[in-house]
Design an enzyme around this catalytic site. Structure first.
Site, PDB file in Angstrom:
ATOM      1  N   SER A   1      15.329   4.976  17.333  1.00 18.80           N
ATOM      2  CA  SER A   1      16.245   5.047  15.988  1.00 18.80           C
ATOM      3  C   SER A   1      17.427   6.146  16.270  1.00 18.80           C
ATOM      4  O   SER A   1      18.290   5.674  17.204  1.00 18.80           O
ATOM      5  CB  SER A   1      15.194   5.428  15.194  1.00 18.80           C
ATOM      6  OG  SER A   1      15.816   5.282  13.864  1.00 18.80           O
TER       7      SER A   1
ATOM      8  N   ASP B   1      13.253  -5.815  11.865  1.00 20.70           N
ATOM      9  CA  ASP B   1      13.849  -4.569  11.752  1.00 20.70           C
ATOM     10  C   ASP B   1      14.981  -4.453  10.569  1.00 20.70           C
ATOM     11  O   ASP B   1      16.131  -5.108  10.980  1.00 20.70           O
ATOM     12  CB  ASP B   1      14.319  -3.861  13.097  1.00 20.70           C
ATOM     13  CG  ASP B   1      14.707  -2.350  13.113  1.00 20.70           C
ATOM     14  OD1 ASP B   1      15.021  -1.777  12.144  1.00 20.70           O
ATOM     15  OD2 ASP B   1      14.284  -1.773  14.419  1.00 20.70           O
TER      16      ASP B   1
ATOM     17  N   HIS C   1      10.822  -1.694  12.605  1.00 15.02           N
ATOM     18  CA  HIS C   1      11.175  -0.541  13.029  1.00 15.02           C
ATOM     19  C   HIS C   1      10.328   0.566  13.563  1.00 15.02           C
ATOM     20  O   HIS C   1      10.512   1.157  14.687  1.00 15.02           O
ATOM     21  CB  HIS C   1      12.041   0.173  12.022  1.00 15.02           C
ATOM     22  CG  HIS C   1      13.209   1.110  12.685  1.00 15.02           C
ATOM     23  ND1 HIS C   1      14.247   0.958  13.172  1.00 15.02           N
ATOM     24  CD2 HIS C   1      13.120   2.460  12.558  1.00 15.02           C
ATOM     25  CE1 HIS C   1      14.888   1.849  13.520  1.00 15.02           C
ATOM     26  NE2 HIS C   1      14.228   2.969  13.061  1.00 15.02           N
TER      27      HIS C   1
END
Length: 406
Positions: A180, A347, A376
């Site tokens: 991320s 995601d 995610h």
């Protein structure tokens, strides 16, 4: 259009009042539950999380050029056998996380433990402001200036210093693994020739350089409300406003709101996330960040760019000598740098369209793992992450000929 300070302040008050009113029934409830907020641990990450699972761990400290004192942990195999260390790999966490994110499940499911048991010399990074780093050489966390940074500084100063430190200690190029925000930092850092020359390869989970197509409804609402500007106006004297955010999250997850649903609204539907372990995950999460960092991320969403922090035209001239902030040119990342990427169809933050945008601009063709049902958080905390994700990453590292024990 810029909001006036008054409008921003009123909007912010209404937003926060709404959040609190949906989480608790009264001011007394808010105070009572807030007092249950987990204290910052006094023990180190090694002592709190890693060593209890049987893995040797040592604490390291390094300083950024702007004075922040970063904590790093070095993790070895649980086998206890004396053997030469394998190639160094640096783990870079995401937003509201820190180094503990890589060790939140069992040793056979957590990437940090898995890499160590495969012979890698595992280094765990913790950016400024998080609980496992150590402040600043002269600034207090109560100082507004302490929080005057965004992911731009995290990439160029924090990640840059971590890579330099590990390279100097090991005399070896570094494998970089990010998740991320850790991938935003990595891709930005890789555009810098002095940093990327010390990187052996990169594995990016939920890779982000563009955020123009995110579908996370909760996040999009905050962007539309200009919450980043709200926080800047309301908490001018309390730059670490995220402590309030962590209290709100604790309250909402303390039986008032289903935390799995809250995560879905932020990250997308996670197919394989173990909801029963949320209490355990929240023992250390979320970690603080700065309002400027959120503002920078919201700028990426609004503008669809991968660029430095936008101060506005006149300040941009002061800082950058141009009206618009400079972009991070993905095309400048060396085509010789091996890259592996894992991304998912569910995601809502690292959207497939934005990942394709990133791939189009990279001069190389990364090794790709696409999992249609993954969200995610799945790439970090799926109950099947080893077989679904990490085995592919390990095979990629092995193909480069520098891994040590397959």
């Amino acid at each position: 259009m810029e909001f006036s300070a008054t409008v921003i302040a009123v909007t912010g008050f209404l937003v926060i009042s709404f959040l609190l009113s949906t989480a608790v029934g009264s001011t007394e409830d808010f105070i009572a539950v807030s007092n249950l907020r987990r204290k910052s641990p006094t023990a180190s990450l090694c002592a709190s999380v890693i060593e209890p699972s049987g893995f040797p761990c040592s604490e390291h400290i390094t300083h950024t050029k702007d004075g922040y004192v970063l904590g790093l942990q070095r993790v070895s195999s649980s086998s206890g056998a004396v053997q030469p260390r394998g190639p160094p790999v640096l783990l870079i966490h995401g937003l509201f996380m820190a180094g503990d994110a890589w060790f939140m499940d069992s040793p056979n499911q957590s990437l940090g433990f898995i890499l160590a048991d495969h012979g890698f010399d595992v280094w765990v990074g913790n950016v400024r402001g998080t609980r496992w780093s150590h402040g600043h050489v002269s600034l207090s966390e109560k100082d507004k200036k302490f929080w005057d940074w965004s992911w731009q500084e995290l990439a160029l100063y924090d990640l840059g210093e971590m890579i330099r430190y590990i390279y100097s200690v090991t005399n070896s190029k570094v494998f970089v693994v990010g998740h991320s925000q850790g991938t935003i930092m990595s891709l930005a850092a890789f555009t810098q020739p002095d940093l990327v020359k010390m990187v052996e390869a990169a594995a990016l989970l939920c890779p982000i350089s563009y955020l123009g197509h995110i579908t996370a409804q909760f996040v999009l609402r905050l962007v539309k409300l200009h919450l980043d500007e709200v926080c800047a106006a309301l908490f001018l004297d309390f730059p670490d406003w995220s402590n309030l955010g962590t209290r709100i999250m604790d309250i909402m997850c303390d039986g008032h709101v289903e935390c799995g649903d809250l995560l879905t609204s932020i990250t997308g539907k996670n197919c394989c996330f173990n909801n029963s372990r949320i209490d355990s995950y929240l023992e250390f999460e979320p970690h603080p960040t700065s309002s400027k960092n959120l503002h920078h991320l919201f700028q990426m969403i609004r503008k669809g760019t991968f660029a430095m922090y936008d101060y506005g035209m006149w300040k941009n001239m002061r800082y950058y000598s141009q009206l618009e902030p400079p972009v991070f040119e993905l095309s400048s990342i060396p085509s010789s740098l091996p890259i592996w990427m894992g991304y998912g169809g569910n995601d809502a933050l690292a959207d497939v369209s934005d990942v394709k945008h990133t791939l189009k601009e990279l001069p190389s063709k990364p090794n790709l793992l696409y999992l249609d049902n993954y969200g995610h958080i799945d790439f970090l905390l799926s109950v099947k992450s080893k077989e679904d994700v990490y085995d592919s990453m390990l095979a990629f590292f092995s193909s480069l000929g520098r891994s040590s024990s397959y």
